[in-house]
Design a protein around this motif. Structure first.
Motif, PDB file in Angstrom:
ATOM      1  N   ASP A 270     -33.167 -24.735  18.095  1.00  0.00           N
ATOM      2  CA  ASP A 270     -33.155 -23.839  19.242  1.00  0.00           C
ATOM      3  C   ASP A 270     -32.944 -24.625  20.538  1.00  0.00           C
ATOM      4  O   ASP A 270     -32.228 -24.179  21.442  1.00  0.00           O
ATOM      5  CB  ASP A 270     -34.466 -23.052  19.313  1.00  0.00           C
TER       6      ASP A 270
ATOM      7  N   SER B  41     -32.915 -19.552  21.906  1.00  0.00           N
ATOM      8  CA  SER B  41     -32.794 -20.727  22.773  1.00  0.00           C
ATOM      9  C   SER B  41     -33.395 -20.508  24.151  1.00  0.00           C
ATOM     10  O   SER B  41     -33.681 -21.476  24.866  1.00  0.00           O
ATOM     11  CB  SER B  41     -31.317 -21.107  22.917  1.00  0.00           C
TER      12      SER B  41
ATOM     13  N   ALA C 269     -29.358 -25.569  20.746  1.00  0.00           N
ATOM     14  CA  ALA C 269     -28.548 -24.413  21.136  1.00  0.00           C
ATOM     15  C   ALA C 269     -28.614 -24.209  22.652  1.00  0.00           C
ATOM     16  O   ALA C 269     -27.594 -23.951  23.304  1.00  0.00           O
ATOM     17  CB  ALA C 269     -29.030 -23.167  20.412  1.00  0.00           C
ATOM     18  N   ALA C 270     -29.811 -24.333  23.224  1.00  0.00           N
ATOM     19  CA  ALA C 270     -29.955 -24.212  24.679  1.00  0.00           C
ATOM     20  C   ALA C 270     -29.175 -25.313  25.385  1.00  0.00           C
ATOM     21  O   ALA C 270     -28.508 -25.075  26.402  1.00  0.00           O
ATOM     22  CB  ALA C 270     -31.433 -24.274  25.065  1.00  0.00           C
TER      23      ALA C 270
ATOM     24  N   ALA D 117     -29.121 -17.470  17.579  1.00  0.00           N
ATOM     25  CA  ALA D 117     -29.350 -18.776  18.202  1.00  0.00           C
ATOM     26  C   ALA D 117     -29.505 -18.649  19.710  1.00  0.00           C
ATOM     27  O   ALA D 117     -30.351 -19.300  20.326  1.00  0.00           O
ATOM     28  CB  ALA D 117     -28.208 -19.722  17.860  1.00  0.00           C
TER      29      ALA D 117
ATOM     30  N   TRP E 262     -36.264 -22.475  25.628  1.00  0.00           N
ATOM     31  CA  TRP E 262     -36.001 -23.898  25.766  1.00  0.00           C
ATOM     32  C   TRP E 262     -35.177 -24.226  27.007  1.00  0.00           C
ATOM     33  O   TRP E 262     -34.903 -25.399  27.271  1.00  0.00           O
ATOM     34  CB  TRP E 262     -35.287 -24.415  24.515  1.00  0.00           C
ATOM     35  N   TYR E 263     -34.807 -23.223  27.779  1.00  0.00           N
ATOM     36  CA  TYR E 263     -34.017 -23.485  28.986  1.00  0.00           C
ATOM     37  C   TYR E 263     -34.731 -24.438  29.946  1.00  0.00           C
ATOM     38  O   TYR E 263     -34.100 -25.371  30.476  1.00  0.00           O
ATOM     39  CB  TYR E 263     -33.667 -22.172  29.687  1.00  0.00           C
TER      40      TYR E 263
END
Length: 246
Positions: free
Chosen positions: A4, A31, A7-8, A27, A34-35
């Motif tokens: 994840d 994500s 993906a971010a 995904a 997790w930014y």
């Protein structure tokens, strides 16, 4: 979890990530929490670059830092800032006209002016950062991307088929935990972190209000603009506060 995060990282930067992380249709949604971690990672890269540059002249160091910052993000958010500026001026208060201008790939004069001003503010702030003020390099990108997480949690996304539409399906508990971690990390920086939080919160609230009033919510472009505005505001505020106290 690592998938994840990757993906971010792939969505928000131009750093290479394995293509298989995007195989899962969810995904993008997973994500979102997790930014802020991606923002902190960008900040860590900038801090490392400051260390590598050592005692290079401040103007040259600032130019190289800004170049690295734009390169890592692929000017993704700057594009959103330019589109938003053109649309806000050219839309003359009309929602549909504003949205239509945002989809135009051409950059008008308002967009160019917005880009120049924001990049100039960032450059001046980076050139003015005290050596002990490197926390700003982490706080600015981290809080800006935390603003994206908060935006998708709290604000309608007005393009049902847009790239960000699936982010509305992000797990809310994970997003809240991520934002709590961001607040804790910022507060651990003392008054610098508290000021950065206050400035980022104010920019978020003002831009969210403007987008709700004009569009009824956010778009990908206005999210990009939010990122750039928060980064510039946090940098300028921290530099100004350091100068006032020193």
């Amino acid at each position: 979890m690592m998938r994840d995060f990757l993906a971010a990282l792939g969505f928000l930067t131009r750093l290479p990530v394995p293509l298989h992380v995007f195989d899962d249709g969810r995904a993008g949604a997973r994500s979102l929490p997790w930014y802020p971690a991606v923002g902190a990672s960008i900040g860590a890269m900038l801090w490392l670059l400051v260390w590598l540059l050592g005692r290079w002249p401040p103007l040259l160091s600032a130019a190289l830092l800004l170049l690295a910052w734009v390169t890592v993000t692929g000017a993704l958010h700057l594009d959103g800032l330019a589109d938003s500026a053109d649309a806000w001026i050219g839309g003359i208060g009309d929602r549909e006209r504003t949205l239509a201008i945002m989809k135009d790939p051409r950059c008008g004069p308002a967009g160019v002016v917005a880009l120049v001003l924001v990049l100039l503010l960032k450059f001046a702030a980076l050139a003015s950062l005290p050596r002990a003020g490197s926390a700003a390099l982490v706080l600015a990108p981290m809080l800006a991307r935390a603003g994206l997480t908060l935006a998708f949690m709290t604000t309608p996304y007005v393009r049902p088929q847009g790239m960000g539409s699936r982010l509305r399906e992000a797990p809310p508990a994970a997003c809240r935990i991520a934002l709590a971690v961001v607040v804790g990390a910022a507060l651990s920086c003392g008054w610098h972190g508290l000021l950065a939080l206050a400035v980022a919160g104010a920019v978020f609230a003002l831009w969210r209000h403007a987008c709700l009033k004009r569009l009824g919510g956010f778009t990908g472009d206005t999210c990009g603009a939010l990122t750039e505005l928060v980064e510039a505001a946090v940098l300028v505020a921290l530099v100004a506060a350091a100068a006032a106290s020193g």
